[in-house]
Design a protein around this motif. Structure first.
Motif, mmCIF file in Angstrom:
data_model
loop_
_atom_site.group_PDB
_atom_site.id
_atom_site.type_symbol
_atom_site.label_atom_id
_atom_site.label_comp_id
_atom_site.label_asym_id
_atom_site.label_seq_id
_atom_site.Cartn_x
_atom_site.Cartn_y
_atom_site.Cartn_z
ATOM 1 N N ALA A 37 0.783 -1.243 -0.031
ATOM 2 C CA ALA A 37 -0.023 -0.142 0.086
ATOM 3 C C ALA A 37 0.879 1.345 -0.139
ATOM 4 O O ALA A 37 0.389 2.388 -0.346
ATOM 5 C CB ALA A 37 -0.996 0.034 1.203
ATOM 6 N N CYS A 38 2.201 1.176 0.274
ATOM 7 C CA CYS A 38 2.914 2.490 0.421
ATOM 8 C C CYS A 38 3.507 2.701 -1.040
ATOM 9 O O CYS A 38 3.944 3.872 -1.020
ATOM 10 C CB CYS A 38 4.058 2.128 1.464
ATOM 11 N N GLY A 39 3.411 1.971 -1.932
ATOM 12 C CA GLY A 39 3.728 2.124 -3.068
ATOM 13 C C GLY A 39 5.143 2.193 -3.475
ATOM 14 O O GLY A 39 5.741 2.641 -4.512
ATOM 15 N N TYR A 40 6.004 1.255 -2.698
ATOM 16 C CA TYR A 40 7.537 1.211 -2.902
ATOM 17 C C TYR A 40 7.856 -0.078 -4.124
ATOM 18 O O TYR A 40 8.748 0.083 -4.823
ATOM 19 C CB TYR A 40 8.141 0.558 -1.790
ATOM 20 N N GLY A 41 6.674 -0.795 -4.469
ATOM 21 C CA GLY A 41 6.619 -1.792 -5.536
ATOM 22 C C GLY A 41 7.721 -2.598 -5.200
ATOM 23 O O GLY A 41 8.092 -3.099 -4.100
ATOM 24 N N ASP A 42 8.484 -3.060 -6.027
ATOM 25 C CA ASP A 42 9.430 -4.287 -6.173
ATOM 26 C C ASP A 42 10.758 -3.859 -5.437
ATOM 27 O O ASP A 42 11.710 -4.642 -5.257
ATOM 28 C CB ASP A 42 9.758 -5.099 -7.298
ATOM 29 N N ALA A 43 10.874 -2.320 -5.129
ATOM 30 C CA ALA A 43 12.094 -2.153 -4.539
ATOM 31 C C ALA A 43 12.363 -2.766 -3.141
ATOM 32 O O ALA A 43 13.458 -2.859 -2.593
ATOM 33 C CB ALA A 43 12.209 -0.524 -4.308
ATOM 34 N N GLY A 73 -0.870 6.125 5.881
ATOM 35 C CA GLY A 73 -0.151 6.159 4.967
ATOM 36 C C GLY A 73 1.045 7.107 5.364
ATOM 37 O O GLY A 73 2.293 7.128 5.018
ATOM 38 N N LYS A 74 0.728 7.933 6.503
ATOM 39 C CA LYS A 74 1.796 8.751 7.020
ATOM 40 C C LYS A 74 3.007 7.831 7.603
ATOM 41 O O LYS A 74 3.974 8.405 7.877
ATOM 42 C CB LYS A 74 1.133 9.713 8.089
ATOM 43 N N GLU A 80 0.338 14.733 0.169
ATOM 44 C CA GLU A 80 0.452 13.451 0.469
ATOM 45 C C GLU A 80 -0.755 12.666 0.234
ATOM 46 O O GLU A 80 -2.050 12.857 0.763
ATOM 47 C CB GLU A 80 0.854 13.264 2.123
ATOM 48 N N MET A 81 -0.417 11.509 -0.407
ATOM 49 C CA MET A 81 -1.627 10.510 -0.682
ATOM 50 C C MET A 81 -1.779 9.506 0.457
ATOM 51 O O MET A 81 -0.628 9.403 1.433
ATOM 52 C CB MET A 81 -1.530 9.751 -1.983
ATOM 53 N N ARG A 82 -2.682 8.529 0.256
ATOM 54 C CA ARG A 82 -2.578 7.475 1.547
ATOM 55 C C ARG A 82 -1.493 6.312 1.196
ATOM 56 O O ARG A 82 -1.950 5.284 1.191
ATOM 57 C CB ARG A 82 -4.092 7.083 1.678
ATOM 58 N N SER A 83 -0.318 6.989 1.318
ATOM 59 C CA SER A 83 0.923 5.941 0.906
ATOM 60 C C SER A 83 1.979 6.633 1.049
ATOM 61 O O SER A 83 2.101 7.841 1.678
ATOM 62 C CB SER A 83 0.651 5.287 -0.483
ATOM 63 N N ALA A 84 3.074 6.271 0.270
ATOM 64 C CA ALA A 84 4.322 7.067 0.392
ATOM 65 C C ALA A 84 4.470 7.787 -0.850
ATOM 66 O O ALA A 84 5.255 8.567 -1.287
ATOM 67 C CB ALA A 84 5.725 6.023 0.278
ATOM 68 N N VAL A 85 3.369 7.962 -1.610
ATOM 69 C CA VAL A 85 3.201 8.773 -2.884
ATOM 70 C C VAL A 85 2.696 9.984 -2.601
ATOM 71 O O VAL A 85 1.857 10.222 -1.710
ATOM 72 C CB VAL A 85 2.358 8.048 -3.993
ATOM 73 N N TRP A 86 3.199 11.082 -3.280
ATOM 74 C CA TRP A 86 2.913 12.398 -2.996
ATOM 75 C C TRP A 86 2.458 13.144 -4.328
ATOM 76 O O TRP A 86 3.148 12.652 -5.532
ATOM 77 C CB TRP A 86 4.103 13.466 -2.388
#
Length: 264
Positions: A54-60, A81-82, A204-210
């Motif tokens: 859900a944080c958006g880091y993907g395969d990293a 998300g914070k 800031e979205m509900r994740s690590a994505v802005w």
């Protein structure tokens, strides 16, 4: 109307005054006490839990420098998300455990993890890392344990901050996730400065994505100014997103937040 930069500055002044935290990176984390949390694990036994967290880091999360040492957080850790990117130390006193702390980063959400006030749903790799040599599977087979935890300083040796542009980004809509940040790991404020323009505050979205929807097309190269969530430290990744950028691309900067080295 106050500028975006002033709004960010004012927010940090209030935040740091309220918590009475030093501006030295991670200095506040060293003074925190161990508390109790519940842990479970998910995904493959030696995997990262999920590469679509859900944080958006993907395969990293499966690659250097994270190397699968990540966790989904219950509501009190994910924090809508914070909490994405925050690091924690965990230690286990079970007879199968080494009793040595491990460090994990919040990379996903576990909305159903509400049995305890604080709950980590660890990657299979992280859960097994608590175990004595050769006892990883035995520990994982227990399914659920109690551990001690506290907030920790994120340290990614030799890594520089990277900007992972969202696949849906375009000149009218900029969105990205920030990866490999040292220190607090999450942010109070992120601002984008397009070519020839002023800094614009992102949402800031509900994740690590802005994200930023300015209503007009933005042109690169872009400077990115990051304000750390707890310490209030600011750094600028100059020209990190180039003029001819692409949705879905990852761009590596030449900067990262400083971290305190252990005294010899």
């Amino acid at each position: 109307m106050a500028s975006s930069s002033l709004n960010c500055f004012s927010f940090i002044v209030v935040l740091t005054t309220f918590f009475a935290i030093s501006l030295k990176p991670c200095s506040g984390h060293n003074k925190t006490h161990w508390n109790t949390a519940g842990i479970t694990w998910y995904g493959d036994r030696e995997g990262p839990g999920s590469t679509g967290g859900a944080c958006g880091y993907g395969d990293a999360v499966a690659k250097h420098p994270y190397r699968c040492m990540v966790s989904a957080g219950g509501p009190s850790l994910f924090k809508d998300g914070k909490g994405c990117g925050a690091c924690y130390r965990l230690k286990c006193d079970h007879p199968l455990c080494t009793k040595k702390p491990i460090k994990v980063m919040i990379s996903d959400e576990c909305p159903g993890c509400t049995k305890e006030a604080v709950h980590f749903d660890l990657s299979g790799k992280a859960f097994g890392a608590l175990a004595k040599r050769g006892k990883g599977d035995q520990l994982r087979n227990l399914g659920e344990l109690k551990v001690s935890y506290k907030r920790a300083c994120c340290k990614h040796p030799k890594a520089k901050i990277a900007i992972h542009v969202d696949s849906g980004a375009n000149p009218y809509y900029m969105s990205f996730a920030v990866k490999f940040a040292n220190g607090d790991g999450n942010f109070a404020c992120i601002e984008v400065q397009p070519a020839g323009g002023k800094y614009l505050k992102m949402e800031e979205m509900r994740s690590a994505v802005w994200r930023l929807s300015p209503g007009v097309p933005l042109k690169g190269p872009f400077n990115i100014r990051l304000t750390s969530a707890v310490s209030g430290k600011k750094i600028v990744a100059k020209g990190v997103i180039p003029e001819k950028w692409s949705p879905g691309a990852i761009y590596h900067s030449k900067v990262n937040f400083p971290v305190q080295r252990k005294k010899k």
